[in-house]
Write a protein that holds these residues in place. Structure first.
Motif, PDB file in Angstrom:
ATOM      1  N   LEU A 109      79.435  11.037 -24.182  1.00 39.08           N
ATOM      2  CA  LEU A 109      79.232  10.602 -22.739  1.00 39.08           C
ATOM      3  C   LEU A 109      78.394   9.834 -22.276  1.00 39.08           C
ATOM      4  O   LEU A 109      77.917   9.565 -21.379  1.00 39.08           O
ATOM      5  CB  LEU A 109      79.347  11.859 -21.756  1.00 39.08           C
ATOM      6  CG  LEU A 109      80.477  12.903 -21.844  1.00 39.08           C
ATOM      7  CD1 LEU A 109      80.084  14.212 -21.004  1.00 39.08           C
ATOM      8  CD2 LEU A 109      81.800  12.200 -21.510  1.00 39.08           C
ATOM      9  N   TYR A 111      74.850   9.875 -22.845  1.00 44.06           N
ATOM     10  CA  TYR A 111      73.747  10.267 -22.328  1.00 44.06           C
ATOM     11  C   TYR A 111      72.522   9.719 -23.130  1.00 44.06           C
ATOM     12  O   TYR A 111      72.982   9.294 -24.338  1.00 44.06           O
ATOM     13  CB  TYR A 111      73.589  11.793 -22.294  1.00 44.06           C
ATOM     14  CG  TYR A 111      74.039  12.374 -20.951  1.00 44.06           C
ATOM     15  CD1 TYR A 111      75.601  12.160 -20.864  1.00 44.06           C
ATOM     16  CD2 TYR A 111      73.517  13.205 -20.242  1.00 44.06           C
ATOM     17  CE1 TYR A 111      76.162  12.832 -19.534  1.00 44.06           C
ATOM     18  CE2 TYR A 111      73.877  13.884 -18.902  1.00 44.06           C
ATOM     19  CZ  TYR A 111      75.254  13.708 -18.723  1.00 44.06           C
ATOM     20  OH  TYR A 111      75.795  14.249 -17.861  1.00 44.06           O
ATOM     21  N   GLU A 119      70.930  19.045 -18.653  1.00 51.26           N
ATOM     22  CA  GLU A 119      72.331  19.209 -18.605  1.00 51.26           C
ATOM     23  C   GLU A 119      72.888  20.487 -19.365  1.00 51.26           C
ATOM     24  O   GLU A 119      73.392  21.352 -19.067  1.00 51.26           O
ATOM     25  CB  GLU A 119      73.002  17.921 -18.862  1.00 51.26           C
ATOM     26  CG  GLU A 119      74.535  18.071 -18.491  1.00 51.26           C
ATOM     27  CD  GLU A 119      74.896  17.529 -16.789  1.00 51.26           C
ATOM     28  OE1 GLU A 119      74.408  16.366 -16.420  1.00 51.26           O
ATOM     29  OE2 GLU A 119      75.296  18.467 -16.236  1.00 51.26           O
ATOM     30  N   ARG A 122      72.017  23.844 -18.251  1.00 48.83           N
ATOM     31  CA  ARG A 122      73.039  24.580 -17.275  1.00 48.83           C
ATOM     32  C   ARG A 122      74.407  24.803 -17.845  1.00 48.83           C
ATOM     33  O   ARG A 122      74.838  26.073 -17.889  1.00 48.83           O
ATOM     34  CB  ARG A 122      73.075  23.693 -16.235  1.00 48.83           C
ATOM     35  CG  ARG A 122      71.753  23.834 -15.272  1.00 48.83           C
ATOM     36  CD  ARG A 122      71.962  22.828 -13.806  1.00 48.83           C
ATOM     37  NE  ARG A 122      71.670  21.484 -14.410  1.00 48.83           N
ATOM     38  CZ  ARG A 122      72.386  20.452 -14.671  1.00 48.83           C
ATOM     39  NH1 ARG A 122      73.740  20.747 -14.335  1.00 48.83           N
ATOM     40  NH2 ARG A 122      71.911  19.148 -14.804  1.00 48.83           N
ATOM     41  N   LEU A 123      74.802  23.904 -18.775  1.00 42.25           N
ATOM     42  CA  LEU A 123      76.184  24.205 -19.215  1.00 42.25           C
ATOM     43  C   LEU A 123      76.218  25.316 -20.443  1.00 42.25           C
ATOM     44  O   LEU A 123      77.284  25.976 -20.462  1.00 42.25           O
ATOM     45  CB  LEU A 123      76.681  23.007 -19.992  1.00 42.25           C
ATOM     46  CG  LEU A 123      76.945  21.686 -18.967  1.00 42.25           C
ATOM     47  CD1 LEU A 123      77.264  20.498 -19.527  1.00 42.25           C
ATOM     48  CD2 LEU A 123      78.088  22.081 -18.290  1.00 42.25           C
TER      49      LEU A 123
ATOM     50  N   TYR B 104      89.813  16.171 -17.858  1.00 46.04           N
ATOM     51  CA  TYR B 104      88.977  15.981 -18.944  1.00 46.04           C
ATOM     52  C   TYR B 104      89.193  16.814 -19.999  1.00 46.04           C
ATOM     53  O   TYR B 104      89.535  16.401 -21.126  1.00 46.04           O
ATOM     54  CB  TYR B 104      87.556  15.794 -18.549  1.00 46.04           C
ATOM     55  CG  TYR B 104      86.663  15.538 -19.792  1.00 46.04           C
ATOM     56  CD1 TYR B 104      86.484  14.050 -19.942  1.00 46.04           C
ATOM     57  CD2 TYR B 104      85.798  16.343 -20.455  1.00 46.04           C
ATOM     58  CE1 TYR B 104      85.750  13.815 -21.044  1.00 46.04           C
ATOM     59  CE2 TYR B 104      85.004  15.900 -21.529  1.00 46.04           C
ATOM     60  CZ  TYR B 104      85.265  14.759 -21.879  1.00 46.04           C
ATOM     61  OH  TYR B 104      84.254  14.218 -22.923  1.00 46.04           O
ATOM     62  N   ILE B 127      77.741  20.957 -13.216  1.00 46.53           N
ATOM     63  CA  ILE B 127      77.678  19.506 -13.817  1.00 46.53           C
ATOM     64  C   ILE B 127      77.051  18.884 -12.812  1.00 46.53           C
ATOM     65  O   ILE B 127      77.017  18.815 -11.652  1.00 46.53           O
ATOM     66  CB  ILE B 127      79.077  19.069 -14.228  1.00 46.53           C
ATOM     67  CG1 ILE B 127      79.932  18.781 -12.886  1.00 46.53           C
ATOM     68  CG2 ILE B 127      79.730  19.788 -15.084  1.00 46.53           C
ATOM     69  CD1 ILE B 127      81.157  17.830 -13.236  1.00 46.53           C
ATOM     70  N   SER B 128      76.172  17.803 -13.388  1.00 50.15           N
ATOM     71  CA  SER B 128      75.488  16.860 -12.719  1.00 50.15           C
ATOM     72  C   SER B 128      76.255  15.681 -12.163  1.00 50.15           C
ATOM     73  O   SER B 128      77.500  15.399 -12.648  1.00 50.15           O
ATOM     74  CB  SER B 128      74.248  16.494 -13.394  1.00 50.15           C
ATOM     75  OG  SER B 128      74.689  15.446 -14.502  1.00 50.15           O
ATOM     76  N   LYS B 130      75.767  12.674 -12.714  1.00 48.94           N
ATOM     77  CA  LYS B 130      75.568  11.776 -14.125  1.00 48.94           C
ATOM     78  C   LYS B 130      77.060  12.271 -14.922  1.00 48.94           C
ATOM     79  O   LYS B 130      77.803  11.693 -15.421  1.00 48.94           O
ATOM     80  CB  LYS B 130      74.413  12.148 -14.811  1.00 48.94           C
ATOM     81  CG  LYS B 130      74.473  11.533 -16.194  1.00 48.94           C
ATOM     82  CD  LYS B 130      73.841  10.421 -16.562  1.00 48.94           C
ATOM     83  CE  LYS B 130      74.280   9.699 -18.083  1.00 48.94           C
ATOM     84  NZ  LYS B 130      73.918   8.410 -18.080  1.00 48.94           N
ATOM     85  N   PHE B 131      77.276  13.572 -15.009  1.00 53.59           N
ATOM     86  CA  PHE B 131      78.343  14.020 -15.671  1.00 53.59           C
ATOM     87  C   PHE B 131      79.615  13.794 -15.168  1.00 53.59           C
ATOM     88  O   PHE B 131      80.576  13.310 -15.807  1.00 53.59           O
ATOM     89  CB  PHE B 131      78.344  15.707 -15.928  1.00 53.59           C
ATOM     90  CG  PHE B 131      79.144  16.243 -17.008  1.00 53.59           C
ATOM     91  CD1 PHE B 131      78.787  16.665 -18.099  1.00 53.59           C
ATOM     92  CD2 PHE B 131      80.531  16.537 -16.629  1.00 53.59           C
ATOM     93  CE1 PHE B 131      79.558  17.125 -19.154  1.00 53.59           C
ATOM     94  CE2 PHE B 131      81.379  17.040 -17.721  1.00 53.59           C
ATOM     95  CZ  PHE B 131      80.831  17.366 -19.030  1.00 53.59           C
ATOM     96  N   ALA B 134      80.311  10.076 -15.584  1.00 54.10           N
ATOM     97  CA  ALA B 134      80.553   9.769 -17.191  1.00 54.10           C
ATOM     98  C   ALA B 134      81.871  10.156 -17.615  1.00 54.10           C
ATOM     99  O   ALA B 134      82.546   9.034 -18.028  1.00 54.10           O
ATOM    100  CB  ALA B 134      79.557  10.514 -17.994  1.00 54.10           C
ATOM    101  N   ILE B 135      82.562  11.311 -16.871  1.00 56.03           N
ATOM    102  CA  ILE B 135      83.775  11.426 -17.329  1.00 56.03           C
ATOM    103  C   ILE B 135      84.796  11.006 -16.560  1.00 56.03           C
ATOM    104  O   ILE B 135      85.795  10.360 -17.067  1.00 56.03           O
ATOM    105  CB  ILE B 135      84.093  13.202 -17.177  1.00 56.03           C
ATOM    106  CG1 ILE B 135      84.159  13.652 -15.815  1.00 56.03           C
ATOM    107  CG2 ILE B 135      83.257  13.857 -18.303  1.00 56.03           C
ATOM    108  CD1 ILE B 135      84.406  15.036 -15.765  1.00 56.03           C
ATOM    109  N   LEU B 138      84.977   7.285 -18.102  1.00 57.15           N
ATOM    110  CA  LEU B 138      85.689   7.316 -19.294  1.00 57.15           C
ATOM    111  C   LEU B 138      87.120   7.519 -19.418  1.00 57.15           C
ATOM    112  O   LEU B 138      87.950   7.107 -20.008  1.00 57.15           O
ATOM    113  CB  LEU B 138      85.246   8.738 -20.050  1.00 57.15           C
ATOM    114  CG  LEU B 138      85.267   8.709 -21.202  1.00 57.15           C
ATOM    115  CD1 LEU B 138      84.407   7.804 -22.344  1.00 57.15           C
ATOM    116  CD2 LEU B 138      84.702  10.241 -22.101  1.00 57.15           C
TER     117      LEU B 138
END
Lengths: 234, 234
Positions: A109, A111, A119, A122-123, B104, B127-128, B130-131, B134-135, B138
DNA sequence: CTTTAAATTTAGTTGAGACTAAAAATAAAT
DNA sequence: ATTTATTTTTAGTCTCAACTAAATTTAAAG
């Protein structure tokens, strides 16, 4: 809102951790921190945990009692705590999640080094066994995360690490390859990555004095203070 | 354990949702369920929420009061609730997370249709931005999830959906393409996928009687009960 | 209208996991 | 052996989001 178990579709003959109790995120974090403190400290005190979890000592005592009663840790009052076998397994599982996630975020992804820790933090508590297995497989069951830290295997063994030294221990003229960077500090990680002092980078020790060490990386030469050099292991 | 904000590295000129309060997972779930019930129900009552969240009516009343005081919903006692503009934005954000995650998991982690819902349900809250970005990137900023449900865009608009009908409304001889499947039930999803009644599948209505409808899919012909036919939209 | 059934709200309880303030135990220093 | 400083534990409070039981409101039926 009650947390639900999510062990994936564990068939009857998947043991892994038998009778694993369902833990809260807090409890998982306590176990993880105990494990990581133990790698460094010899003993793990209430205060150590208070500092690393950013929670008051009295709160730590409370949680220690609960985890003790669940037989996830042993507690000698006023002395410190140690993980039981089960407690350690759970800590390693959380750590495996964390490190697989960090690598996944970098590899798939896009990062950057400094973005992955929060991240993953938390995940790590919410992904299923299925998710863990999927990303692990996708990455070829890796054994090191983006900081060079070992990723516990599926059966929760820690992969062998070669013996490493911090770069400040190199002598002038010696070449080395960066294997591990022991910090999660965003600013330091950012700085190191701008200098291309990243995992697998080739470096040459030029020399050192009281102000720090001089490293050559590619065509560039840098002065690195000792406090930071101690974080870089080769 | 306190939940922390994680809005990514929002620069000063990223507005999106101004003054978005930090919500608990429960609160996010309430908003999401209110939104989804509203798509179907015209009014959203305490009981609707009690059933869909699997929480006692009294607990719903309590949360309704809190969300009202936060101006995320309007509440007419004994009548029902409606999302405010901000409440709806937040609901759509959660829904966007959920649907992006489902897609995803299917596209990149080889999940099957029946495995994605529970995983996405847990991940959507942690998830942020950013996440999410990103997905989404993608996957080429998709507009439909694996059930055919619309994925709200980055600015939280719901993409246009063509008008659909459930398959039981087709007349004999008519061909169609499956666009949406309105269930999260694992057994039904599994069954449909074994019959290859999946999104984008071509089907031919053969005929119907009181027991259900007859569909041809590839070379196979199936009898589908009405209860299930109503879930499949073309 | 009045009764009754159903839905909703009020009031009070519970369990986690934080907190503060005060008490107790340990370790070090005279 | 005492005193002192530090660490740890005890005791009690707070918030959140569930719960139960009881009271109230609404809607439907006679």
């Amino acid at each position: 809102m009650v947390r639900m178990a999510h062990n994936g579709s564990n068939g009857p003959n998947k043991l892994k951790i038998m009778d694993k109790p369902q833990l809260s995120e807090s409890q998982e974090d306590y176990l993880k921190h105990i494990f990581k403190l133990r790698e460094v400290n010899e003993t793990v005190t209430t205060q150590d945990l208070s500092e690393s979890l950013k929670v008051r000592p009295a709160s730590v005592t409370g949680m220690i009692k609960k985890l003790s009663s669940m037989e996830l840790i042993y507690h000698r009052p006023y002395k410190g705590v140690v993980l039981t076998e089960l407690g350690e397994k759970i800590a390693l599982e959380v750590l495996r999640h964390h490190r697989l996630l960090e690598l996944y975020l970098v590899d798939h992804l896009n990062y950057t080094w400094d973005e992955i820790h929060d991240e993953a933090e938390r995940l790590e508590h919410v992904i299923s066994e299925k998710f863990e297995a999927a990303i692990s497989k996708l990455m070829g069951n890796p054994t090191r995360d983006p900081h060079g830290d070992p990723i516990p295997s599926v059966d929760l063994e820690i992969p062998e690490m070669p013996d490493l030294v911090s770069v400040d221990r190199l002598h002038a003229g010696q070449e080395a390859v960066i294997q591990r960077v022991l910090t999660q500090d965003k600013d330091i990680l950012n700085m190191l990555s701008r200098l291309e002092l990243t995992i697998d980078a080739n470096i040459l020790m030029v020399g050192s004095d009281k102000t720090g060490i001089r490293l050559k990386v590619g065509n560039n030469q840098y002065l690195i203070p000792y406090s930071i050099a101690k974080l870089i292991w080769v």
